[in-house]
Design a protein around this motif. Sequence first.
Motif, mmCIF file in Angstrom:
data_model
loop_
_atom_site.group_PDB
_atom_site.id
_atom_site.type_symbol
_atom_site.label_atom_id
_atom_site.label_comp_id
_atom_site.label_asym_id
_atom_site.label_seq_id
_atom_site.Cartn_x
_atom_site.Cartn_y
_atom_site.Cartn_z
ATOM 1 N N PRO A 146 -2.592 15.752 -2.602
ATOM 2 C CA PRO A 146 -2.882 16.913 -1.755
ATOM 3 C C PRO A 146 -4.068 16.662 -0.835
ATOM 4 C CG PRO A 146 -3.652 17.286 -3.990
ATOM 5 C CD PRO A 146 -2.875 16.016 -4.020
ATOM 6 N N CYS A 147 -3.997 17.245 0.362
ATOM 7 C CA CYS A 147 -5.090 17.155 1.328
ATOM 8 C C CYS A 147 -5.069 18.415 2.179
ATOM 9 C CB CYS A 147 -4.936 15.907 2.203
ATOM 10 S SG CYS A 147 -6.208 15.752 3.481
ATOM 11 N N ASN A 148 -6.146 19.177 2.150
ATOM 12 C CA ASN A 148 -6.225 20.420 2.918
ATOM 13 C C ASN A 148 -6.727 20.202 4.338
ATOM 14 O OD1 ASN A 148 -5.363 21.985 0.708
ATOM 15 N ND2 ASN A 148 -7.454 22.033 -0.132
ATOM 16 N N GLY A 149 -7.113 18.958 4.662
ATOM 17 C CA GLY A 149 -7.578 18.644 6.002
ATOM 18 C C GLY A 149 -6.673 17.641 6.668
ATOM 19 N N ASP A 167 0.832 -1.208 0.000
ATOM 20 C CA ASP A 167 0.000 0.000 0.000
ATOM 21 C C ASP A 167 0.866 1.257 0.000
ATOM 22 O OD1 ASP A 167 -2.362 1.658 0.370
ATOM 23 O OD2 ASP A 167 -1.641 1.908 2.436
ATOM 24 N N ILE A 168 0.479 2.235 -0.818
ATOM 25 C CA ILE A 168 1.155 3.539 -0.839
ATOM 26 C C ILE A 168 0.599 4.397 0.284
ATOM 27 C CG2 ILE A 168 1.554 5.633 -2.179
ATOM 28 C CD1 ILE A 168 1.254 3.985 -4.701
ATOM 29 N N ASN A 169 1.461 4.933 1.131
ATOM 30 C CA ASN A 169 1.006 5.867 2.166
ATOM 31 C C ASN A 169 0.924 7.256 1.553
ATOM 32 O OD1 ASN A 169 0.467 7.423 4.424
ATOM 33 N ND2 ASN A 169 1.939 6.359 5.743
ATOM 34 N N GLU A 170 -0.260 7.577 1.024
ATOM 35 C CA GLU A 170 -0.433 8.851 0.321
ATOM 36 C C GLU A 170 -0.204 10.048 1.229
ATOM 37 O OE1 GLU A 170 -2.869 5.751 -1.834
ATOM 38 O OE2 GLU A 170 -2.544 6.346 0.259
ATOM 39 N N CYS A 171 -0.397 9.869 2.527
ATOM 40 C CA CYS A 171 -0.252 10.987 3.458
ATOM 41 C C CYS A 171 1.193 11.453 3.565
ATOM 42 C CB CYS A 171 -0.783 10.589 4.831
ATOM 43 S SG CYS A 171 -2.549 10.179 4.826
ATOM 44 N N LEU A 172 2.165 10.589 3.197
ATOM 45 C CA LEU A 172 3.577 10.971 3.242
ATOM 46 C C LEU A 172 4.036 11.660 1.961
ATOM 47 C CD1 LEU A 172 5.077 7.748 4.895
ATOM 48 C CD2 LEU A 172 4.362 9.882 5.997
ATOM 49 N N GLN A 173 3.127 11.782 0.977
ATOM 50 C CA GLN A 173 3.459 12.422 -0.297
ATOM 51 C C GLN A 173 2.437 13.523 -0.607
ATOM 52 O OE1 GLN A 173 4.466 9.507 -3.466
ATOM 53 N NE2 GLN A 173 4.196 7.909 -1.922
ATOM 54 N N PRO A 174 2.419 14.602 0.188
ATOM 55 C CA PRO A 174 1.400 15.659 -0.002
ATOM 56 C C PRO A 174 1.500 16.359 -1.346
ATOM 57 C CG PRO A 174 3.123 16.348 1.525
ATOM 58 C CD PRO A 174 3.341 14.905 1.294
ATOM 59 N N ASP A 175 2.707 16.361 -1.956
ATOM 60 C CA ASP A 175 2.835 17.006 -3.270
ATOM 61 C C ASP A 175 2.097 16.221 -4.352
ATOM 62 O OD1 ASP A 175 4.389 18.891 -2.063
ATOM 63 O OD2 ASP A 175 6.301 17.958 -2.612
ATOM 64 N N VAL A 176 2.046 14.904 -4.187
ATOM 65 C CA VAL A 176 1.373 14.053 -5.174
ATOM 66 C C VAL A 176 -0.094 13.858 -4.816
ATOM 67 C CG1 VAL A 176 1.418 11.804 -6.326
ATOM 68 C CG2 VAL A 176 3.557 12.882 -5.590
ATOM 69 N N LYS A 209 -10.758 19.862 8.629
ATOM 70 C CA LYS A 209 -10.290 20.237 9.970
ATOM 71 C C LYS A 209 -11.453 20.715 10.827
ATOM 72 C CE LYS A 209 -5.692 21.628 8.398
ATOM 73 N NZ LYS A 209 -4.710 22.749 8.295
ATOM 74 N N LYS A 210 -11.412 20.287 12.072
ATOM 75 C CA LYS A 210 -12.453 20.698 13.001
ATOM 76 C C LYS A 210 -12.307 22.173 13.360
ATOM 77 C CE LYS A 210 -12.972 16.127 15.092
ATOM 78 N NZ LYS A 210 -12.941 15.351 16.358
ATOM 79 N N ARG A 211 -13.427 22.840 13.383
ATOM 80 C CA ARG A 211 -13.428 24.261 13.735
ATOM 81 C C ARG A 211 -14.174 24.475 15.064
ATOM 82 N NH1 ARG A 211 -14.991 27.231 7.984
ATOM 83 N NH2 ARG A 211 -13.242 26.377 6.777
ATOM 84 N N ILE A 212 -13.672 25.409 15.803
ATOM 85 C CA ILE A 212 -14.341 25.781 17.056
ATOM 86 C C ILE A 212 -15.405 26.824 16.731
ATOM 87 C CG2 ILE A 212 -14.050 26.793 19.347
ATOM 88 C CD1 ILE A 212 -11.185 25.766 19.315
ATOM 89 N N ILE A 213 -16.640 26.460 16.906
ATOM 90 C CA ILE A 213 -17.743 27.340 16.521
ATOM 91 C C ILE A 213 -18.411 27.871 17.793
ATOM 92 C CG2 ILE A 213 -19.925 27.482 15.254
ATOM 93 C CD1 ILE A 213 -19.006 25.120 13.607
ATOM 94 N N THR A 214 -18.627 29.191 17.853
ATOM 95 C CA THR A 214 -19.300 29.817 19.002
ATOM 96 C C THR A 214 -20.799 29.617 18.884
ATOM 97 O OG1 THR A 214 -19.470 31.916 17.838
ATOM 98 C CG2 THR A 214 -17.482 31.560 19.168
ATOM 99 N N LEU A 215 -21.506 29.859 19.961
ATOM 100 C CA LEU A 215 -22.956 29.678 19.992
ATOM 101 C C LEU A 215 -23.675 30.577 18.989
ATOM 102 C CD1 LEU A 215 -25.402 28.298 21.220
ATOM 103 C CD2 LEU A 215 -25.414 30.034 23.057
#
Length: 745
Positions: free
Chosen positions: A321-324, A310-319, A338-344
């Motif tokens: 991409p993942c913004n989260g 299996d290719i670990n895609e997370c170790l190759q962000p240039d190939v 990505k989790k965001r902290i949201i106010t009431l």
Amino acid sequence: MTISIPSSRRASIGTIGALVFQLLVVALAAGPIALPGCPESCGHITVPYPFGISKGCFHEGFGLTCDEMQYPPRLFLGDGVEVLGISLTDGTVRIRSKVLRSSFSEFNGSWSGPAVTWPFSVSSAWNWFVAIGCNIVAKLGHPSGLHTQDGSQASTCAAACLDDHQNFTGTSCSGIGRCRASIVWELPSYGIQVTPLAALTPDFSSYTGVYVFIVDQDWFSRNENEMMVNFTHSYEKTMVESVPAVLEWWLDLIGNKDMLPLSVGPNSSEFRCLSLNSDSYFVFGDYEKRRCNCSQGYEGNPYITDGCQDINECLQPDVYPCNGTCINMPGTYRCSAKKRIITLPGLITIIAVGAGFGLLFSLLGVAQVTKTLKKQRAKKLRQKFFEKNHGLLLQQLISSNKDIAEKMKIFSLEELEQATNKFDHNRILGGGGHGTVYKGILSDQRVVAIKKANIVVQREIDQFLNEVVILSQTNHRNVVKLFGCCLETEVPLLVYEFISNGTLSCHLHGQSDNHLSWKDRLRIALETARAIAYLHSAASISVYHRDIKCANILLTDTLTAKVSDFGASRSIAIDETGILTAIQGTYGYLDPEYYYTSRLTEKSDVYSFGVILAELLTRITPVFSSHSSEGTSLASHFVSLMSDNRLSDILDTQIVNEGGVEDAEVVARLAKACLSLKGEERPTMRQVETILEGVHSSRFDHNSQTIRVGQSALKDQPWKGNNGGEGTRLYSLGKEFIESSEIPR
């Protein structure tokens, strides 16, 4: 004349090869490269299985030698051909190729790869044939004879110089001082001929010299100008004496008992590679040549256990991409936001806006709109594929010909999805890297076989359409029926009648104890001959099958023969006796005359049928292992034994036990005639059919006189020149056989 090639100055070209040739195996950090305990490299070159250096480390034909006495160590294949790199992904080996050199503008030479040639050939996709010189014509052809009977060569180019102060700037396409050409025939070795270009004088070759070679396209493109500088100062002897060239390789299934990476079962037409996460595919459309690749999301060596990791895609962000947040998964990866902290207050705003949009979308019926758009896009895509696959042309052909319209139907994709339960995996009948065959039930309750290709290649599409055109114009009880096709997919789907009892090859060479009786074999041979004779001379168009073999003869529940797979077939005009075409067929069945001349005739199918007769008599595969050789041709071995009157040495004992020796001798002589090296000395399929009719009838009439007449006809018949056979004495005897036989045709 002959020329001598001086010893290579390997130091400089070795440095160049190490720098410019990076066609190596991908680094396998997580998985094995070679078999356990075997060397994985020689110097800077990685050596992956099926290649290997030590005994027991390589597949047959892929053995290498590492010379560690030099620095850096050098790798060799065959009889001293140096290897510069190996690629599993491309199926290529880069080697050091010699440069032929002469001071004269007219000479003959040769180019050859490794001595072990059967799994290797020069790649036409990676190489050019290049000639450097003034006012010359360079030709590349078959090693046994540069010119074939039709006058064709593998490659030809011409180079001209107007004077000895010629400006040599530009590219090799211009033909000034050098030329290059594509290579048509993919062979392991070639003959080379250089002659003067008579249209231009004077001859400057004695000043500049002549150089001819096969070279990697990419390397030559980057080094062409430097070589031309050396060429203009050739008297300083600075021209390189070797260049890199690229060979293609494959795994050959015939005659190899240790092909464990590919075989699933002796009676199955399915194949896989040894590594779990890998796929196999056919090379050049040849069912006996195969390569493997790791599946998408995996990398490594598919030819060994656990080679594809299996290719670990997370170790190759240039190939990848993942913004989260990247999460690696088997064969793929998932990117979560990505989790965001949201106010009431913000949460209330989001809920309000979401509810508003949800209400709006509900009112507008977004679900219905989306569904409609999806259907329209799917419809447009199906129409695009339909037009790309020449659907409009086929519709016009069907509408203009009532006979074809009654036999052929253009199915919609929806109909075939319903027939196969959306191509359910449980409906698969067989297949491999070339394609998959599904069992389907049409709306009119007909049971059919649906052929679906796996690889999207224009050559595959053309072969599918070629099969449609040929089968739509044939009608014979021993030719598999084509009910129609679907052109709404990227690769056309073909719908055939369902043949339930497998292939003749499985019945002859499988491990089942229920072997075919001699009576059944004789009838199958006759039915097959009838079908081929019909294709040659009785169909609305003459058709040369070009791939007659036991694997393409299907058997029904009653063991009735059906000739199939017309993807490689060619239709012939009435006034033609043959055509020039690229060599295509199956090793062991291929007509030697067709192989060397590229001229396809009806006698090419006769030769292949002769191999089938030999298989029916002996139950030996077309290429088999013997004590003296690991790849003996059944055709040549059979003819040799027949010439020595030693049929009993190879005849299947089951035929002897069934009392069919006398009939078998007639069939054996017929097989020998079909296997003549010269096509003009072979009988036509109509003549073959006549002889088999007589032998088959004799088994019902028990008339020994009939057998003797058939034997005499075989012994005395001059095949040469009897292209049709209808007016010969043999055909007259055949008519008597047919009239006396009660077998329905």
